[in-house]
Design a protein around this motif. Structure first.
Motif, PDB file in Angstrom:
ATOM      1  N   TRP A   1     -47.748  88.967 -41.568  1.00 20.63           N
ATOM      2  CA  TRP A   1     -46.340  88.653 -41.236  1.00 20.63           C
ATOM      3  C   TRP A   1     -45.739  89.653 -40.189  1.00 20.63           C
ATOM      4  CZ3 TRP A   1     -46.268  83.935 -42.311  1.00 20.63           C
ATOM      5  CH2 TRP A   1     -47.122  83.149 -43.225  1.00 20.63           C
ATOM      6  N   TRP A   2     -46.005  91.063 -40.589  1.00 25.41           N
ATOM      7  CA  TRP A   2     -45.131  91.798 -39.622  1.00 25.41           C
ATOM      8  C   TRP A   2     -45.535  91.776 -38.135  1.00 25.41           C
ATOM      9  CZ3 TRP A   2     -47.631  95.766 -37.201  1.00 25.41           C
ATOM     10  CH2 TRP A   2     -48.865  96.506 -37.716  1.00 25.41           C
ATOM     11  N   LEU A   3     -47.033  91.355 -38.077  1.00 24.13           N
ATOM     12  CA  LEU A   3     -47.438  91.281 -36.700  1.00 24.13           C
ATOM     13  C   LEU A   3     -46.630  90.116 -36.063  1.00 24.13           C
ATOM     14  CD1 LEU A   3     -51.151  91.915 -37.403  1.00 24.13           C
ATOM     15  CD2 LEU A   3     -49.686  93.357 -36.155  1.00 24.13           C
ATOM     16  N   ILE A   4     -46.843  88.893 -36.897  1.00 24.12           N
ATOM     17  CA  ILE A   4     -45.706  87.740 -36.113  1.00 24.12           C
ATOM     18  C   ILE A   4     -44.316  88.156 -35.941  1.00 24.12           C
ATOM     19  CG2 ILE A   4     -45.046  85.364 -36.713  1.00 24.12           C
ATOM     20  CD1 ILE A   4     -47.884  85.304 -38.456  1.00 24.12           C
ATOM     21  N   GLY A   5     -43.615  88.664 -37.053  1.00 25.81           N
ATOM     22  CA  GLY A   5     -42.299  88.928 -36.842  1.00 25.81           C
ATOM     23  C   GLY A   5     -42.006  89.985 -35.873  1.00 25.81           C
ATOM     24  N   ALA A   6     -42.800  90.878 -35.760  1.00 22.79           N
ATOM     25  CA  ALA A   6     -42.516  91.786 -34.805  1.00 22.79           C
ATOM     26  C   ALA A   6     -42.575  91.548 -33.168  1.00 22.79           C
ATOM     27  CB  ALA A   6     -43.175  93.216 -34.845  1.00 22.79           C
ATOM     28  N   SER A   7     -43.640  90.471 -33.056  1.00 24.75           N
ATOM     29  CA  SER A   7     -43.791  89.814 -31.876  1.00 24.75           C
ATOM     30  C   SER A   7     -42.808  88.722 -31.346  1.00 24.75           C
ATOM     31  CB  SER A   7     -45.258  88.907 -32.066  1.00 24.75           C
ATOM     32  OG  SER A   7     -46.237  89.859 -32.059  1.00 24.75           O
ATOM     33  N   ILE A   8     -42.182  88.106 -32.353  1.00 17.33           N
ATOM     34  CA  ILE A   8     -41.159  87.032 -32.232  1.00 17.33           C
ATOM     35  C   ILE A   8     -40.036  87.817 -31.810  1.00 17.33           C
ATOM     36  CG2 ILE A   8     -39.545  85.456 -33.158  1.00 17.33           C
ATOM     37  CD1 ILE A   8     -42.068  84.275 -34.908  1.00 17.33           C
ATOM     38  N   PHE A   9     -39.689  89.058 -32.455  1.00 21.19           N
ATOM     39  CA  PHE A   9     -38.451  89.606 -32.109  1.00 21.19           C
ATOM     40  C   PHE A   9     -38.617  90.345 -31.001  1.00 21.19           C
ATOM     41  CE2 PHE A   9     -35.750  93.536 -33.061  1.00 21.19           C
ATOM     42  CZ  PHE A   9     -34.533  92.577 -33.150  1.00 21.19           C
ATOM     43  N   ALA A  10     -39.741  90.837 -30.473  1.00 18.14           N
ATOM     44  CA  ALA A  10     -39.771  91.795 -29.079  1.00 18.14           C
ATOM     45  C   ALA A  10     -39.671  90.419 -28.061  1.00 18.14           C
ATOM     46  CB  ALA A  10     -41.394  91.921 -29.169  1.00 18.14           C
ATOM     47  N   ILE A  11     -40.054  89.343 -28.246  1.00 21.45           N
ATOM     48  CA  ILE A  11     -39.950  88.350 -27.178  1.00 21.45           C
ATOM     49  C   ILE A  11     -38.486  87.872 -27.239  1.00 21.45           C
ATOM     50  CG2 ILE A  11     -40.324  85.749 -26.688  1.00 21.45           C
ATOM     51  CD1 ILE A  11     -43.305  86.091 -27.874  1.00 21.45           C
ATOM     52  N   ILE A  12     -37.717  87.883 -28.173  1.00 21.07           N
ATOM     53  CA  ILE A  12     -36.367  87.479 -28.028  1.00 21.07           C
ATOM     54  C   ILE A  12     -35.773  88.658 -27.381  1.00 21.07           C
ATOM     55  CG2 ILE A  12     -34.198  87.437 -29.479  1.00 21.07           C
ATOM     56  CD1 ILE A  12     -36.029  85.879 -31.699  1.00 21.07           C
ATOM     57  N   LEU A  13     -36.050  89.740 -27.556  1.00 19.08           N
ATOM     58  CA  LEU A  13     -35.154  90.929 -26.988  1.00 19.08           C
ATOM     59  C   LEU A  13     -35.967  90.961 -25.534  1.00 19.08           C
ATOM     60  CD1 LEU A  13     -36.014  94.128 -29.395  1.00 19.08           C
ATOM     61  CD2 LEU A  13     -33.894  92.837 -28.993  1.00 19.08           C
ATOM     62  N   SER A  14     -36.822  90.371 -25.098  1.00 20.52           N
ATOM     63  CA  SER A  14     -37.248  90.509 -23.609  1.00 20.52           C
ATOM     64  C   SER A  14     -36.513  89.543 -22.765  1.00 20.52           C
ATOM     65  CB  SER A  14     -38.869  90.290 -23.403  1.00 20.52           C
ATOM     66  OG  SER A  14     -39.109  88.862 -23.751  1.00 20.52           O
ATOM     67  N   TRP A  15     -35.979  88.479 -23.630  1.00 16.97           N
ATOM     68  CA  TRP A  15     -35.294  87.495 -22.735  1.00 16.97           C
ATOM     69  C   TRP A  15     -33.968  88.067 -22.392  1.00 16.97           C
ATOM     70  CZ3 TRP A  15     -36.968  83.213 -26.674  1.00 16.97           C
ATOM     71  CH2 TRP A  15     -38.210  82.675 -26.163  1.00 16.97           C
ATOM     72  N   GLY A  16     -33.502  89.144 -22.861  1.00 17.07           N
ATOM     73  CA  GLY A  16     -32.105  89.702 -22.435  1.00 17.07           C
ATOM     74  C   GLY A  16     -31.080  88.879 -22.240  1.00 17.07           C
TER      75      GLY A  16
ATOM     76  N   LEU B   1     -30.989  84.979 -23.123  1.00 14.12           N
ATOM     77  CA  LEU B   1     -30.731  84.417 -24.473  1.00 14.12           C
ATOM     78  C   LEU B   1     -29.385  85.433 -24.863  1.00 14.12           C
ATOM     79  CD1 LEU B   1     -31.474  82.280 -26.672  1.00 14.12           C
ATOM     80  CD2 LEU B   1     -32.721  84.381 -27.616  1.00 14.12           C
ATOM     81  N   GLU B   2     -28.194  85.185 -24.098  1.00 12.25           N
ATOM     82  CA  GLU B   2     -27.268  86.222 -24.293  1.00 12.25           C
ATOM     83  C   GLU B   2     -26.565  86.156 -25.547  1.00 12.25           C
ATOM     84  OE1 GLU B   2     -23.084  84.847 -22.030  1.00 12.25           O
ATOM     85  OE2 GLU B   2     -24.751  85.585 -20.583  1.00 12.25           O
ATOM     86  N   GLY B   3     -26.606  85.066 -26.291  1.00 16.01           N
ATOM     87  CA  GLY B   3     -25.754  84.793 -27.590  1.00 16.01           C
ATOM     88  C   GLY B   3     -26.220  85.710 -28.609  1.00 16.01           C
ATOM     89  N   VAL B   4     -27.818  85.981 -28.566  1.00 17.37           N
ATOM     90  CA  VAL B   4     -28.289  86.542 -29.457  1.00 17.37           C
ATOM     91  C   VAL B   4     -28.321  87.995 -28.910  1.00 17.37           C
ATOM     92  CG1 VAL B   4     -30.532  86.939 -30.785  1.00 17.37           C
ATOM     93  CG2 VAL B   4     -29.535  84.734 -30.406  1.00 17.37           C
ATOM     94  N   ASN B   5     -28.847  88.342 -27.739  1.00 19.75           N
ATOM     95  CA  ASN B   5     -29.355  89.567 -27.197  1.00 19.75           C
ATOM     96  C   ASN B   5     -27.930  90.531 -27.030  1.00 19.75           C
ATOM     97  OD1 ASN B   5     -32.189  89.809 -27.328  1.00 19.75           O
ATOM     98  ND2 ASN B   5     -32.140  88.511 -25.737  1.00 19.75           N
ATOM     99  N   TYR B   6     -26.732  90.031 -26.764  1.00 25.05           N
ATOM    100  CA  TYR B   6     -25.626  90.592 -26.484  1.00 25.05           C
ATOM    101  C   TYR B   6     -25.182  91.262 -27.850  1.00 25.05           C
ATOM    102  CZ  TYR B   6     -24.997  89.624 -21.539  1.00 25.05           C
ATOM    103  OH  TYR B   6     -24.875  89.745 -20.342  1.00 25.05           O
ATOM    104  N   PHE B   7     -25.360  90.433 -28.852  1.00 22.30           N
ATOM    105  CA  PHE B   7     -24.942  90.787 -30.361  1.00 22.30           C
ATOM    106  C   PHE B   7     -25.659  91.718 -30.843  1.00 22.30           C
ATOM    107  CE2 PHE B   7     -25.758  90.598 -34.919  1.00 22.30           C
ATOM    108  CZ  PHE B   7     -24.387  90.781 -35.340  1.00 22.30           C
ATOM    109  N   LEU B   8     -27.101  91.867 -30.500  1.00 15.64           N
ATOM    110  CA  LEU B   8     -28.042  92.855 -30.989  1.00 15.64           C
ATOM    111  C   LEU B   8     -27.745  94.251 -30.262  1.00 15.64           C
ATOM    112  CD1 LEU B   8     -31.381  90.778 -31.220  1.00 15.64           C
ATOM    113  CD2 LEU B   8     -30.233  91.852 -33.197  1.00 15.64           C
ATOM    114  N   PHE B   9     -27.430  94.038 -29.110  1.00 18.93           N
ATOM    115  CA  PHE B   9     -27.147  95.153 -28.178  1.00 18.93           C
ATOM    116  C   PHE B   9     -25.832  96.056 -28.544  1.00 18.93           C
ATOM    117  CE2 PHE B   9     -25.665  97.409 -24.237  1.00 18.93           C
ATOM    118  CZ  PHE B   9     -26.794  97.764 -23.773  1.00 18.93           C
ATOM    119  N   ASP B  10     -24.963  95.161 -29.080  1.00 18.92           N
ATOM    120  CA  ASP B  10     -23.666  95.892 -29.577  1.00 18.92           C
ATOM    121  C   ASP B  10     -23.873  96.421 -31.075  1.00 18.92           C
ATOM    122  OD1 ASP B  10     -21.959  95.414 -27.468  1.00 18.92           O
ATOM    123  OD2 ASP B  10     -21.670  93.382 -28.187  1.00 18.92           O
ATOM    124  N   TYR B  11     -24.557  95.760 -31.770  1.00 19.60           N
ATOM    125  CA  TYR B  11     -24.856  96.239 -33.304  1.00 19.60           C
ATOM    126  C   TYR B  11     -26.045  96.795 -33.680  1.00 19.60           C
ATOM    127  CZ  TYR B  11     -20.355  93.741 -33.463  1.00 19.60           C
ATOM    128  OH  TYR B  11     -19.259  93.375 -32.990  1.00 19.60           O
TER     129      TYR B  11
END
Length: 443
Positions: A370-385, A388-398
């Motif tokens: 589960w941590w292997l899957i979760g970390a991979s999905i989160f990393a892919i989301i981050l890589s889209w920068g 996928l600004e609605g998610v990544n701009y929020f993460l960048f700020d907080y």
């Protein structure tokens, strides 16, 4: 000692020999006296030249240089150690003190092999996993351009994770030693962005283990494990505090700290206390571009490399008068058509590794999945920068510390690590029916 089965060491000795031989073959030109033209290393030499000239004249490095920006602390780019004993001496254990670039590949192979051994994977599968991790395309690409500290940090990352997993398995002493050593060595590379991604993996593993402990009514062991792990982390960071603290102090006056006078606070995508989003998100992976993980040429390849020895486009240029070599160089210069400004090559972890990872999602019944899957999905989301600004701009700020870093595509180093781990677990399940019976233990 009389009852010790020395035959058990044979696969591990074989692993070291195989990693060494593959590194020597892969880096054979270095044995012939050839040196990689690393652009970033050349730039560093230019930045530090003033400091070396000062040392030659005065016997010590200066604390300030005018060779970078409008002036900056010189101890961030060139400085003698203040004491003879550092954690770097321990790196000889994991690199065999090999010269670069051999040491980079051997380190990544060996540390990943150790990680798979802590997961009780068969050693021969561990050897294949180590090779998959070390020779993923991202590693030779960054070595070629001179990202030496990044590559070392990537190499040490599996040791850090292995240490935490051993602590979770109640191997407290061994796990604490490995976690402290691995994290200290990674911190001394001073590549804090890879350290940050390693911490994200550790966070995912911790959450997964917490859920496991709640389900099995074992919160006591979770509390003990976390206390040990946090203590190890503080000791490891303390080993490099002499570099980390001055860097943190200086960052407050740079664009990464958001206080620089050169920073445009009125910019549309400015971020308080961090980089401007327009700058930080330039190297954002395209959403469909993520399929380079299994099909490397889906968006061309590198930009300005030598992708093509023949090209229909180059032939057309030659027909209208371009010299043949110039036409081919131009064709190679525009061979990448993805969302990033340019790239030295795609991030490719291997079609087989991707297949085994997906297979592992369905056939593995283990909390580590589960941590292997979760970390991979989160990393892919981050890589889209910014794609996928609605998610990544929020993460960048907080998300703590995230606003200090640029190039979202770099987060795929998490995928580079997690995919072959779950792939190795899937292969273990297929070939041997599960974990090595001789290395069973909690959990």
């Amino acid at each position: 000692m009389k009852n010790f089965d020395w035959k058990k060491l044979l696969p591990h000795v074989a692993a070291i020999i195989i990693f060494l031989i593959v590194a020597l073959i892969y880096c054979k030109p270095a044995l012939e006296g050839k040196v990689v033209n690393q652009s970033d290393v050349s730039q560093w030499k230019g930045m530090a030249q003033q400091s070396f000239e000062y040392k030659e004249k005065h016997g010590h490095f200066p604390l300030w240089t005018n060779s970078m920006f409008s002036g900056m602390p010189a101890y961030l780019i060139a400085m003698d150690p203040t004491h003879p004993v550092t954690p770097l001496y321990l790196s000889w254990i994991f690199t065999l003190n090999l010269p670069k670039p051999f040491n980079f590949f051997f380190l990544a192979c060996f540390s990943f092999y150790i990680l798979l051994m802590t997961l009780r994977i068969n050693p021969w599968i561990g050897i294949m996993g180590g090779l998959a991790y070390a020779y993923s395309t991202y590693d030779p690409i960054i070595i070629a351009v001179g990202h030496d500290t990044k590559m070392l940090a990537i190499g040490y990352a599996p040791l850090v994770i292995a240490g935490l997993l051993l602590i979770f398995r109640r191997k407290y002493l061994l796990g604490a030693a490995l976690l402290t050593t691995g994290f200290a060595l990674q911190a001394t590379t001073s590549h804090m962005q890879i350290v940050f991604y390693t911490l994200l993996i550790l966070g995912a593993a911790t959450i997964s283990y917490l859920i496991y402990c709640i389900k099995h009514n074992d919160l006591k062991n979770f509390a003990i494990s976390m206390a040990i792990a946090l203590g190890c982390g503080l000791v490891a960071l303390g080993c490099d505090a002499i570099n980390l603290l001055p860097t943190y102090e200086y960052s407050k006056e740079s664009i990464r700290g958001g206080e620089s006078e050169l920073k445009n606070d009125a910019a549309k995508n400015s971020t308080k206390g961090g980089l401007d989003k327009d700058y930080a998100f330039r190297w954002s992976y395209g959403i469909p571009e993520i399929f380079t993980l299994m099909v490397p040429g889906i968006y061309g390849g590198s930009q300005g490399g030598e992708e093509y020895s023949k090209s229909a486009f180059a032939d057309k240029l030659s027909e209208v008068g371009y010299p043949e070599e110039q036409a081919l160089a131009y064709a190679n210069g525009i061979s990448y058509w993805g969302d990033q400004p340019f790239t030295s090559g795609p991030i490719y972890v291997g079609a087989v590794i991707c297949f085994l990872f997906v297979l592992g999602i369905f056939i593995i019944n283990d909390w580590n999945k589960w941590w292997l899957i979760g970390a991979s999905i989160f990393a892919i989301i981050l890589s889209w920068g910014k794609n996928l600004e609605g998610v990544n701009y929020f993460l960048f700020d907080y998300l703590p510390m995230y606003k200090k870093f640029r190039a979202p595509s770099m987060s795929l180093v998490i995928v580079q690590l997690c995919f072959p781990v779950l792939g190795a677990m899937a292969l273990q399940k297929i070939l041997f029916g599960g974990l090595d019976k001789h290395r069973q233990g909690p959990p």
